[in-house]
Scaffold this motif. Sequence first.
Motif, PDB file in Angstrom:
ATOM      1  N   GLY A  71       0.821  -1.217   0.000  1.00 36.71           N
ATOM      2  CA  GLY A  71       0.000   0.000   0.000  1.00 36.71           C
ATOM      3  C   GLY A  71       0.848   1.257   0.000  1.00 36.71           C
ATOM      4  N   ASN A  72       1.930   1.261   0.764  1.00 36.03           N
ATOM      5  CA  ASN A  72       2.818   2.421   0.803  1.00 36.03           C
ATOM      6  C   ASN A  72       3.554   2.593  -0.523  1.00 36.03           C
ATOM      7  N   LEU A  73       4.012   1.478  -1.104  1.00 35.75           N
ATOM      8  CA  LEU A  73       4.702   1.546  -2.388  1.00 35.75           C
ATOM      9  C   LEU A  73       3.757   2.060  -3.467  1.00 35.75           C
ATOM     10  N   ALA A  74       2.524   1.589  -3.462  1.00 33.94           N
ATOM     11  CA  ALA A  74       1.536   2.042  -4.439  1.00 33.94           C
ATOM     12  C   ALA A  74       1.282   3.538  -4.308  1.00 33.94           C
ATOM     13  N   ALA A  75       1.218   4.029  -3.091  1.00 33.38           N
ATOM     14  CA  ALA A  75       0.989   5.460  -2.872  1.00 33.38           C
ATOM     15  C   ALA A  75       2.165   6.290  -3.379  1.00 33.38           C
ATOM     16  N   ALA A 132       2.955  -1.368  -9.285  1.00 32.44           N
ATOM     17  CA  ALA A 132       3.758  -2.263  -8.436  1.00 32.44           C
ATOM     18  C   ALA A 132       3.705  -3.689  -8.974  1.00 32.44           C
ATOM     19  N   TYR A 133       2.532  -4.122  -9.422  1.00 31.79           N
ATOM     20  CA  TYR A 133       2.420  -5.464 -10.014  1.00 31.79           C
ATOM     21  C   TYR A 133       3.255  -5.568 -11.294  1.00 31.79           C
ATOM     22  N   ILE A 169       7.082  -9.275  -4.354  1.00 30.31           N
ATOM     23  CA  ILE A 169       5.947  -9.135  -3.436  1.00 30.31           C
ATOM     24  C   ILE A 169       5.699 -10.490  -2.788  1.00 30.31           C
ATOM     25  N   ASP A 170       5.540 -10.490  -1.473  1.00 31.01           N
ATOM     26  CA  ASP A 170       5.292 -11.722  -0.736  1.00 31.01           C
ATOM     27  C   ASP A 170       3.931 -12.286  -1.139  1.00 31.01           C
ATOM     28  N   GLU A 205       4.327  -7.471   1.952  1.00 30.18           N
ATOM     29  CA  GLU A 205       5.700  -6.958   1.966  1.00 30.18           C
ATOM     30  C   GLU A 205       6.298  -6.947   0.564  1.00 30.18           C
ATOM     31  N   CYS A 206       6.929  -5.832   0.213  1.00 28.13           N
ATOM     32  CA  CYS A 206       7.619  -5.690  -1.070  1.00 28.13           C
ATOM     33  C   CYS A 206       9.102  -5.491  -0.801  1.00 28.13           C
TER      34      CYS A 206
END
Length: 69
Positions: free
Chosen positions: A16-20, A31-32, A42-43, A53-54
């Motif tokens: 979620g943080n990485l996406a933001a 991210a995907y 990605i876990d 977790e990324c």
Amino acid sequence: MARTAATLAKGPIALGNLAAILHPVNGRSMAYALMVRRVVEIDLDARLGDRSECRAVPPLPLAMPSIRR
């Protein structure tokens, strides 16, 4: 990719943080896509969510192995 690499150099981050960080609307899709391109790991052991977790993917070897022995 540069922003993601700089972020993951500090350590793992939640999806979620990485996406933001990547984009306000399409960050999760980005991210995907970075996971498919082997930039982000990605876990996938648990259900995908904002807390997944990324991590940075370790670099692949630059040289191809020889087919000769």
